[in-house]
Design a protein around this motif. Structure first.
Motif, PDB file in Angstrom:
ATOM      1  N   GLU A  87      -0.520  13.770 -90.080  1.00  0.00           N
ATOM      2  CA  GLU A  87      -0.074  12.855 -91.275  1.00  0.00           C
ATOM      3  C   GLU A  87       0.051  13.830 -92.395  1.00  0.00           C
ATOM      4  O   GLU A  87      -0.715  14.587 -93.046  1.00  0.00           O
ATOM      5  N   TYR A  88       1.407  14.029 -92.778  1.00  0.00           N
ATOM      6  CA  TYR A  88       1.721  14.563 -93.831  1.00  0.00           C
ATOM      7  C   TYR A  88       0.897  14.602 -95.034  1.00  0.00           C
ATOM      8  O   TYR A  88       0.374  15.928 -95.676  1.00  0.00           O
ATOM      9  N   ASN A  89       0.595  13.544 -95.553  1.00  0.00           N
ATOM     10  CA  ASN A  89      -0.087  13.209 -96.689  1.00  0.00           C
ATOM     11  C   ASN A  89      -1.426  13.884 -96.736  1.00  0.00           C
ATOM     12  O   ASN A  89      -2.011  14.185 -97.694  1.00  0.00           O
ATOM     13  N   ASN A  90      -2.010  14.233 -95.424  1.00  0.00           N
ATOM     14  CA  ASN A  90      -3.211  14.786 -95.072  1.00  0.00           C
ATOM     15  C   ASN A  90      -3.260  16.404 -95.314  1.00  0.00           C
ATOM     16  O   ASN A  90      -4.474  16.946 -95.480  1.00  0.00           O
ATOM     17  N   TRP A 113      -5.811  25.344-101.149  1.00  0.00           N
ATOM     18  CA  TRP A 113      -5.266  24.263-100.251  1.00  0.00           C
ATOM     19  C   TRP A 113      -5.579  24.787 -98.803  1.00  0.00           C
ATOM     20  O   TRP A 113      -5.837  24.184 -97.786  1.00  0.00           O
ATOM     21  N   SER A 127      -0.040  16.106-103.149  1.00  0.00           N
ATOM     22  CA  SER A 127       0.686  15.276-103.649  1.00  0.00           C
ATOM     23  C   SER A 127       1.860  15.460-104.429  1.00  0.00           C
ATOM     24  O   SER A 127       1.973  16.396-105.131  1.00  0.00           O
ATOM     25  N   GLU A 167      10.791  18.522-100.961  1.00  0.00           N
ATOM     26  CA  GLU A 167       9.740  17.964-100.199  1.00  0.00           C
ATOM     27  C   GLU A 167      10.465  17.155 -99.109  1.00  0.00           C
ATOM     28  O   GLU A 167       9.616  17.151 -97.995  1.00  0.00           O
ATOM     29  N   ARG A 222       8.988  17.696 -95.403  1.00  0.00           N
ATOM     30  CA  ARG A 222       8.431  16.732 -94.383  1.00  0.00           C
ATOM     31  C   ARG A 222       9.137  16.700 -92.986  1.00  0.00           C
ATOM     32  O   ARG A 222       8.285  16.551 -92.145  1.00  0.00           O
ATOM     33  N   HIS A 257       7.213  19.855 -91.300  1.00  0.00           N
ATOM     34  CA  HIS A 257       5.919  19.258 -90.899  1.00  0.00           C
ATOM     35  C   HIS A 257       6.059  18.268 -89.413  1.00  0.00           C
ATOM     36  O   HIS A 257       5.403  18.591 -88.669  1.00  0.00           O
TER      37      HIS A 257
END
Length: 299
Positions: free
Chosen positions: A6-9, A102, A13, A61, A65, A68
């Motif tokens: 999951e990209y957002n994980n 991160w 942001s 971005e 994505r 990823h």
């Protein structure tokens, strides 16, 4: 465990600094050019079946994505995929004041073994040409000699500038430090020749010992390169010449030495006759010490 698919994980942001904006991407391309057109992350991505030199850096971005997704859909192992994502998060950490965490937080949440973190951090520093920090990671005892040839080639081609002397020459400290710590077995002639070139410019005895690890034909080539290097550095001819002629050569090496300087390519290099006379004195074939007087003009 965190779902890294999951990209957002994985990534910060929107709103945080983008390491792949125009300025960031240009800087990465500059490093790629300086490193011969290939980054270490390009090689890693290639092993995942992702286009070398075209996927990284991602553009904005949307590009991130897409990258990823390509990583997650590749046939590589989970460890390999997570390792590449860790590398990308190092890019994000680098552009934020105070260096965010991160990458390390992600590694902890997905359970990335420490040795893979060390390896990817080392490769990341290689790609930024921060070689001192790279070697601190890449010489860790837990690591296999992944990309050993490429690391050695890069370090020899980008030596330190030696500021301690007025004589212009390169300092191969980092290349030799990596070699001694990692003890890689080279698979390419280029890596072998470049590393040996660094050795012969630094320590004659060590270079001779290194050459003896190889089969006869390769040994002879390396030995002749060692002799040539001594002759081709007149500013160091005195000390290095004495070190060479005083070495305990094998019968084969003695034969190569004489042949190379009397009838081979070495005969054409200034100082060849001096080395021959010096060796004659050391071995007792010449009783006069006149050969040593020939070194009066050499440091």
């Amino acid at each position: 465990m965190l779902d890294y698919t999951e990209y957002n994980n994985v990534f910060p942001s929107p709103g945080f600094i983008n390491p792949y904006d125009h300025k960031g991407a240009s800087a990465i391309e500059t490093f790629r050019k300086s490193l011969g057109g290939v980054l270490f992350v390009d090689r890693v991505l290639s092993r995942l079946g992702i286009g070398q030199g075209t996927a990284y850096p991602p553009r904005g971005e949307n590009g991130l994505r897409s990258l990823h997704q390509q990583i997650c859909q590749s046939s590589a192992s989970s460890i390999q995929k997570i390792s590449v994502l860790y590398y990308l998060l190092l890019d994000h950490d680098d552009v934020h004041p105070g260096r965010s965490q991160w990458a390390d937080n992600f590694a902890e949440e997905v359970g990335l073994p420490r040795k893979y973190q060390i390896l990817m951090r080392g490769l990341w520093h290689m790609d930024r040409m921060e070689f001192k920090y790279a070697i601190e990671n890449l010489t860790h005892p837990s690591l296999p000699t992944t990309f050993a040839d490429e690391i050695t080639i890069t370090l020899v081609r980008h030596p330190l500038a030696n500021k301690r002397t007025s004589i212009s020459h390169s300092d191969y400290t980092l290349a030799l430090a990596y070699f001694h710590a990692a003890q890689p077995v080279f698979t390419s002639s280029e890596a072998l020749e470049l590393l040996f070139g660094a050795l012969v410019r630094t320590n004659v005895t060590e270079a001779l010992d290194f050459s003896r690890r190889y089969p006869e034909w390769t040994r002879q080539q390396l030995f002749e390169k060692l002799v040539a290097s001594v002759l081709e550095q007149p500013e160091k001819m005195g000390a290095r010449g004495k070190e060479l002629v005083s070495a305990a050569l094998t019968g084969e090496e003695e034969s190569w030495f004489q042949e190379y300087l009397r009838r081979g390519e070495g005969k054409k290099i200034k100082g060849a006759s001096v080395l021959l006379r010096m060796r004659g004195v050391v071995t007792g074939r010449l009783s006069s010490t006149a050969a040593l007087e020939n070194l009066a003009g050499y440091p």
